[in-house]
Write a protein that holds these residues in place. Sequence first.
Motif, PDB file in Angstrom:
ATOM      1  N   TRP A  15      10.794  16.496   4.201  1.00  0.00           N
ATOM      2  CA  TRP A  15       9.474  15.976   3.883  1.00  0.00           C
ATOM      3  C   TRP A  15       9.455  15.062   2.668  1.00  0.00           C
ATOM      4  N   ILE A  16      10.402  15.225   1.734  1.00  0.00           N
ATOM      5  CA  ILE A  16      10.387  14.413   0.514  1.00  0.00           C
ATOM      6  C   ILE A  16      10.454  12.914   0.822  1.00  0.00           C
ATOM      7  N   PRO A  17      11.370  12.426   1.685  1.00  0.00           N
ATOM      8  CA  PRO A  17      11.362  10.979   2.004  1.00  0.00           C
ATOM      9  C   PRO A  17      10.048  10.506   2.593  1.00  0.00           C
ATOM     10  N   LYS A  18       9.446  11.337   3.448  1.00  0.00           N
ATOM     11  CA  LYS A  18       8.169  10.946   4.060  1.00  0.00           C
ATOM     12  C   LYS A  18       7.065  10.863   3.010  1.00  0.00           C
ATOM     13  N   LEU A  19       7.054  11.826   2.073  1.00  0.00           N
ATOM     14  CA  LEU A  19       6.042  11.809   1.025  1.00  0.00           C
ATOM     15  C   LEU A  19       6.223  10.613   0.090  1.00  0.00           C
ATOM     16  N   VAL A  20       7.478  10.279  -0.199  1.00  0.00           N
ATOM     17  CA  VAL A  20       7.750   9.145  -1.092  1.00  0.00           C
ATOM     18  C   VAL A  20       7.359   7.823  -0.437  1.00  0.00           C
ATOM     19  N   LEU A  21       7.622   7.700   0.865  1.00  0.00           N
ATOM     20  CA  LEU A  21       7.356   6.435   1.564  1.00  0.00           C
ATOM     21  C   LEU A  21       5.915   6.303   2.036  1.00  0.00           C
ATOM     22  N   SER A  22       5.188   7.393   2.117  1.00  0.00           N
ATOM     23  CA  SER A  22       3.837   7.345   2.682  1.00  0.00           C
ATOM     24  C   SER A  22       2.884   6.424   1.916  1.00  0.00           C
ATOM     25  N   PRO A  23       2.887   6.382   0.549  1.00  0.00           N
ATOM     26  CA  PRO A  23       1.982   5.425  -0.120  1.00  0.00           C
ATOM     27  C   PRO A  23       2.294   3.970   0.231  1.00  0.00           C
ATOM     28  N   SER A  24       3.589   3.630   0.278  1.00  0.00           N
ATOM     29  CA  SER A  24       3.959   2.256   0.638  1.00  0.00           C
ATOM     30  C   SER A  24       3.545   1.941   2.065  1.00  0.00           C
ATOM     31  N   LEU A  25       3.761   2.901   2.969  1.00  0.00           N
ATOM     32  CA  LEU A  25       3.369   2.695   4.363  1.00  0.00           C
ATOM     33  C   LEU A  25       1.861   2.521   4.484  1.00  0.00           C
ATOM     34  N   ALA A  26       1.120   3.333   3.740  1.00  0.00           N
ATOM     35  CA  ALA A  26      -0.345   3.233   3.793  1.00  0.00           C
ATOM     36  C   ALA A  26      -0.809   1.875   3.271  1.00  0.00           C
ATOM     37  N   MET A  27      -0.188   1.384   2.195  1.00  0.00           N
ATOM     38  CA  MET A  27      -0.571   0.085   1.649  1.00  0.00           C
ATOM     39  C   MET A  27      -0.240  -1.047   2.608  1.00  0.00           C
ATOM     40  N   VAL A  28       0.904  -0.947   3.290  1.00  0.00           N
ATOM     41  CA  VAL A  28       1.256  -1.967   4.292  1.00  0.00           C
ATOM     42  C   VAL A  28       0.247  -1.960   5.428  1.00  0.00           C
ATOM     43  N   LEU A  29      -0.108  -0.780   5.895  1.00  0.00           N
ATOM     44  CA  LEU A  29      -1.068  -0.675   7.000  1.00  0.00           C
ATOM     45  C   LEU A  29      -2.420  -1.272   6.626  1.00  0.00           C
ATOM     46  N   VAL A  30      -2.848  -1.045   5.373  1.00  0.00           N
ATOM     47  CA  VAL A  30      -4.162  -1.513   4.948  1.00  0.00           C
ATOM     48  C   VAL A  30      -4.132  -2.992   4.579  1.00  0.00           C
ATOM     49  N   PHE A  31      -3.204  -3.371   3.685  1.00  0.00           N
ATOM     50  CA  PHE A  31      -3.237  -4.709   3.101  1.00  0.00           C
ATOM     51  C   PHE A  31      -2.505  -5.759   3.930  1.00  0.00           C
ATOM     52  N   VAL A  32      -1.746  -5.360   4.935  1.00  0.00           N
ATOM     53  CA  VAL A  32      -1.099  -6.325   5.824  1.00  0.00           C
ATOM     54  C   VAL A  32      -1.775  -6.281   7.191  1.00  0.00           C
ATOM     55  N   TYR A  33      -1.560  -5.206   7.912  1.00  0.00           N
ATOM     56  CA  TYR A  33      -2.090  -5.129   9.275  1.00  0.00           C
ATOM     57  C   TYR A  33      -3.610  -4.966   9.289  1.00  0.00           C
ATOM     58  N   GLY A  34      -4.141  -4.274   8.269  1.00  0.00           N
ATOM     59  CA  GLY A  34      -5.597  -4.141   8.198  1.00  0.00           C
ATOM     60  C   GLY A  34      -6.276  -5.466   7.991  1.00  0.00           C
ATOM     61  N   PHE A  35      -5.752  -6.293   7.062  1.00  0.00           N
ATOM     62  CA  PHE A  35      -6.350  -7.600   6.814  1.00  0.00           C
ATOM     63  C   PHE A  35      -6.083  -8.573   7.951  1.00  0.00           C
ATOM     64  N   ILE A  36      -4.961  -8.408   8.657  1.00  0.00           N
ATOM     65  CA  ILE A  36      -4.739  -9.226   9.853  1.00  0.00           C
ATOM     66  C   ILE A  36      -5.820  -8.942  10.887  1.00  0.00           C
ATOM     67  N   ALA A  37      -6.092  -7.661  11.104  1.00  0.00           N
ATOM     68  CA  ALA A  37      -7.144  -7.281  12.054  1.00  0.00           C
ATOM     69  C   ALA A  37      -8.506  -7.791  11.590  1.00  0.00           C
ATOM     70  N   PHE A  38      -8.759  -7.733  10.290  1.00  0.00           N
ATOM     71  CA  PHE A  38     -10.044  -8.219   9.756  1.00  0.00           C
ATOM     72  C   PHE A  38     -10.174  -9.725   9.934  1.00  0.00           C
ATOM     73  N   THR A  39      -9.084 -10.455   9.741  1.00  0.00           N
ATOM     74  CA  THR A  39      -9.099 -11.910   9.947  1.00  0.00           C
ATOM     75  C   THR A  39      -9.377 -12.253  11.403  1.00  0.00           C
TER      76      THR A  39
END
Length: 296
Positions: A15-39
């Motif tokens: 679980w430690i790798p998943k917990l460490v990577l989860s904030p970065s993954l969440a930011m990518v989902l929001v600020f990359v793919y989320g803004f692509i969808a918004f555009t």
Amino acid sequence: MATDTPDFRTRLQDWIPKLVLSPSLAMVLVFVYGFIAFTVYLSFTDSRMLPSYDWVGFENYAKLWGLRHWHTAIVNLGIFAFLYISICTVIGLGLAIFLDQKIRGEGILRPIYLYPMALSFIVTGTAWKWFLDPGIGLEHTMHLWGWESFEFGWIKDRDMAIYTVVIAAVWQTSGFVMAMFLAGLRGIDNEILKAAQIDGASNWNLYRRIVIPLLRPAFLSAFVILAHLAVKSYDLVIALTGGGPGRATELPATFMYSYTFTRNSMGIGAASAVIMLMTIAAIMMPYLYAELKEKT
């Protein structure tokens, strides 16, 4: 309890790798793919200076393709992309073959060729703007040296300005393409080349029939990278020509910025951004499919 400890440690290690990577993954989902969808969503709305949620369907796309400036940007992109990809590929391949001859000074030449890629496109555009400016650059220098008839005012010429963007882009990226081809050349089995030479193959036939066909993955990778760089070119154009003179060097990326942030037509700007995204996806998807198919 002693028997539970190893299981707990194993789960914690999982679980430690998943917990460490989860904030970065969440930011990518929001600020990359989320803004692509918004555009994409904004491209179907009546957004102007600020986002609007009034649905207008494909009206922005119809307006976009009716704009003369958009057609100018598309034509310029076609000229720029064709010349940029072609010249970079030829120069990169030529430099790679040259360095692959085990020449002296390779360790010095290779960084020199790669150095322009370490610069930002803003720096490259500014440097070439000064170099090509007839008042302070190459033409002025030639006049000082006594060559009064020398003229090179492409950057001020509406018909030739787009080619100055090609020159600057090729100068910056050719070394990177060279590195890709050089890696491909160094990966070719020498036994194949020796066998061909024993059979009497000339150097020309050796490269034409064996080496270059074996570099197909490098050619494909270079095309994909150069094509997506061409489609999203913005900072180089802004630093070098500002999209001018007039709109002579307008590209889709500069068009998108101007209509979104200076003309208060966010819906049309978003529509142009979506078309750019679709163009890049059309380039990337076949490449990714071929790569994944080979691995499976």
